[in-house]
Design an enzyme around this catalytic site. Structure first.
Site, PDB file in Angstrom:
ATOM      1  N   GLU A  96       0.819  -1.207   0.000  1.00  0.00           N
ATOM      2  CA  GLU A  96       0.000   0.000   0.000  1.00  0.00           C
ATOM      3  C   GLU A  96       0.853   1.258   0.000  1.00  0.00           C
ATOM      4  OE1 GLU A  96      -1.941  -1.320   3.835  1.00  0.00           O
ATOM      5  OE2 GLU A  96      -1.731   0.803   4.256  1.00  0.00           O
ATOM      6  N   CYS A 109       3.692   8.479   0.168  1.00  0.00           N
ATOM      7  CA  CYS A 109       4.319   7.638   1.183  1.00  0.00           C
ATOM      8  C   CYS A 109       4.367   6.219   0.624  1.00  0.00           C
ATOM      9  CB  CYS A 109       3.470   7.687   2.460  1.00  0.00           C
ATOM     10  SG  CYS A 109       4.011   6.518   3.711  1.00  0.00           S
ATOM     11  N   CYS A 116       6.659  -6.760   7.346  1.00  0.00           N
ATOM     12  CA  CYS A 116       7.774  -6.201   8.111  1.00  0.00           C
ATOM     13  C   CYS A 116       8.135  -7.163   9.226  1.00  0.00           C
ATOM     14  CB  CYS A 116       7.370  -4.842   8.686  1.00  0.00           C
ATOM     15  SG  CYS A 116       8.712  -3.998   9.543  1.00  0.00           S
ATOM     16  N   CYS A 120       7.079  -3.831  15.830  1.00  0.00           N
ATOM     17  CA  CYS A 120       6.650  -2.738  16.714  1.00  0.00           C
ATOM     18  C   CYS A 120       5.211  -3.005  17.177  1.00  0.00           C
ATOM     19  CB  CYS A 120       6.742  -1.396  15.992  1.00  0.00           C
ATOM     20  SG  CYS A 120       8.418  -1.004  15.495  1.00  0.00           S
ATOM     21  N   CYS A 123       1.975  -1.273  15.505  1.00  0.00           N
ATOM     22  CA  CYS A 123       1.956  -1.136  14.043  1.00  0.00           C
ATOM     23  C   CYS A 123       1.289  -2.332  13.378  1.00  0.00           C
ATOM     24  CB  CYS A 123       3.380  -0.965  13.539  1.00  0.00           C
ATOM     25  SG  CYS A 123       3.481  -0.805  11.748  1.00  0.00           S
ATOM     26  N   CYS A 337      -0.504   2.578   9.160  1.00  0.00           N
ATOM     27  CA  CYS A 337       0.357   1.728   8.330  1.00  0.00           C
ATOM     28  C   CYS A 337      -0.146   0.293   8.279  1.00  0.00           C
ATOM     29  CB  CYS A 337       1.754   1.653   8.925  1.00  0.00           C
ATOM     30  SG  CYS A 337       2.514   3.222   9.163  1.00  0.00           S
TER      31      CYS A 337
HETATM   32  N1  SAH Z   1       9.986   1.023   9.588  1.00  0.00           N
HETATM   33  C1  SAH Z   1      10.093   2.434   9.468  1.00  0.00           C
HETATM   34  C2  SAH Z   1       9.089   3.073   8.532  1.00  0.00           C
HETATM   35  C3  SAH Z   1       7.666   2.597   8.570  1.00  0.00           C
HETATM   36  S1  SAH Z   1       6.650   3.050   9.943  1.00  0.00           S
HETATM   37  C4  SAH Z   1      10.034   3.085  10.840  1.00  0.00           C
HETATM   38  O1  SAH Z   1       9.856   2.375  11.814  1.00  0.00           O
HETATM   39  O2  SAH Z   1      10.223   4.277  10.940  1.00  0.00           O
HETATM   40  C5  SAH Z   1       6.352   4.767   9.753  1.00  0.00           C
HETATM   41  C6  SAH Z   1       6.049   5.491  11.054  1.00  0.00           C
HETATM   42  O3  SAH Z   1       4.700   5.241  11.489  1.00  0.00           O
HETATM   43  C7  SAH Z   1       6.939   5.053  12.185  1.00  0.00           C
HETATM   44  O4  SAH Z   1       7.309   6.162  12.964  1.00  0.00           O
HETATM   45  C8  SAH Z   1       6.023   4.137  12.958  1.00  0.00           C
HETATM   46  O5  SAH Z   1       6.483   3.946  14.248  1.00  0.00           O
HETATM   47  C9  SAH Z   1       4.712   4.858  12.843  1.00  0.00           C
HETATM   48  N2  SAH Z   1       3.517   4.038  13.113  1.00  0.00           N
HETATM   49  C10 SAH Z   1       3.279   2.755  12.802  1.00  0.00           C
HETATM   50  N3  SAH Z   1       2.072   2.365  13.237  1.00  0.00           N
HETATM   51  C11 SAH Z   1       1.525   3.441  13.824  1.00  0.00           C
HETATM   52  C12 SAH Z   1       0.269   3.672  14.477  1.00  0.00           C
HETATM   53  N4  SAH Z   1      -0.640   2.711  14.589  1.00  0.00           N
HETATM   54  N5  SAH Z   1       0.058   4.904  14.964  1.00  0.00           N
HETATM   55  C13 SAH Z   1       0.970   5.895  14.838  1.00  0.00           C
HETATM   56  N6  SAH Z   1       2.155   5.738  14.243  1.00  0.00           N
HETATM   57  C14 SAH Z   1       2.433   4.523  13.738  1.00  0.00           C
END
Ligand code: SAH
Length: 349
Positions: A96, A109, A116, A120, A123, A337
């Protein structure tokens, strides 16, 4: 599945394309023509390349793969016009991408991997694990397809979709080379942001490339202990190492670091958190982007309430830390995301 052994034509630089044409006994200008069709005219296949001889197109078809994306689903936000695209790759995998319109231009984006492996906790992209890396061409294709579909030029690119770009480092660099190439879309390095969960050796390696792109670090917590609860990568690299790597990036490139800090209600949004964040940020030339966490149904994290967010921001500002609250775009269209891809896969099975 049979492993594809042919090379990917859209991931060649112009210099490599010229070498390929030479090997085929073709004139060098054919390389420029092919490259232009792919990277400027954004052709989806050889069929569109009207000024090239059929014999050459057929030969290229035999020798190389030609990636192209199919839009499976497009969602448009009624709130702000943000568009979210779900694309199918040649092997059936889904990725996406998001298109956002800002005053200063259109921003896309993109995803850097299918799924992944970083895990985290908040996420959605990581819930089904990691499938594979995206090719440089498949990262470009997201921008090219969106440019075609919207009919508007993209001026900013953020690598902040699904995947960890530093875990796909070689392909990321090649993607950046092609995206900024004056013979291609020629997007300015300064208009590109790469976001990482904090893979320290790769951040240092990227610093040494001395690019003018922005590096964003997903920080989200101010102590190792708290960060480990949210982000498994924090077990590998400490905050000290991360901050050193950020300072090194600034030293090597002169580019200010961005810290992304997702505010999770009751987890990382207290006055003490703000104070610790100030202490971390103060020695660095950085900008802090506060992101109200986008709750996903698989986890019970909640957004901080409005007053907590404002208080957090004010505290940082009072201490002269450069801070913004990220405007929430496309809240009504599977904003977070990996949510669109996941909801689509769930409906299919
Ligand atoms: N792997 C990379 C890029 C992808 S995530 C990274 O970790 O930076 C892009 C951003 O969105 C990151 O800062 C991530 O922590 C944040 N993110 C992911 N899921 C989220 C959510 N549910 N709410 C807010 N931010 C989120």
């Amino acid at each position: 599945m049979i492993q594809e052994s042919r090379q990917d034509i859209k991931s060649f630089t112009l210099a490599e394309m010229k070498e390929q044409m030479q090997e085929l006994g073709e004139k060098s200008f054919r390389a420029k023509q092919l490259y232009e069709w792919m990277h400027v005219k954004l052709a989806r296949s050889y069929d569109e390349m009207t000024n090239l001889p059929n014999a050459l197109k057929e030969r290229c078809g035999e020798l190389f793969t030609y990636t192209s994306l199919e839009a499976v689903k497009i969602q448009e936000s009624k709130l702000d016009g943000t568009k979210k695209f779900l694309f199918r790759l040649a092997d059936g995998n889904l990725v996406e991408s998001v298109w956002m319109r800002y005053k200063h231009g259109n921003s896309v984006c993109i995803s850097s991997q299918v799924g992944c492996k970083m895990g985290c906790r908040f996420c959605a992209s990581t819930l089904d694990g990691w499938e594979r890396n995206l090719l440089p061409s498949e990262m470009l294709d997201q921008i090219y397809a969106i440019t075609r579909l919207t009919g508007e030029r993209v001026s900013n690119v953020v690598v902040m979709g699904t995947g960890e770009p530093m875990d796909n480092y070689e392909n990321l660099l090649r993607f950046l080379t092609l995206l900024t190439d004056e013979n291609g879309l020629h997007i300015s390095q300064r208009n590109i942001t790469v976001s990482t969960c904090g893979i320290v050796p790769k951040m240092r390696q990227l610093a040494e490339e001395k690019l003018q792109i922005t590096l964003a670090l997903s920080l989200h917590a101010t102590t190792d202990e708290k960060r480990r609860k949210l982000m498994p990568i924090a077990n590998r690299y400490s905050l000290d190492e991360l901050m050193e790597a950020c300072a090194y990036y600034f030293e090597q490139t002169g580019r200010r670091i961005t810290f992304e800090y997702s505010l999770v209600g009751g987890v990382n949004d207290t006055k003490e958190d703000a104070e610790e964040l100030i202490a971390l940020a103060r020695p660095l030339n950085c900008h802090i982007n506060l992101i109200p966490v986008n709750p996903i149904k698989e986890r019970d994290y909640v957004q901080s309430d409005k007053t907590a967010i404002e208080a957090f921001k004010n505290k940082l500002e009072k201490n002269r830390i450069n801070v913004t609250i990220r405007r929430e775009m496309g809240r009504d269209i599977d904003g977070a995301c990996g949510q669109l891809r996941r909801s689509h896969i769930a409906k299919q099975s």
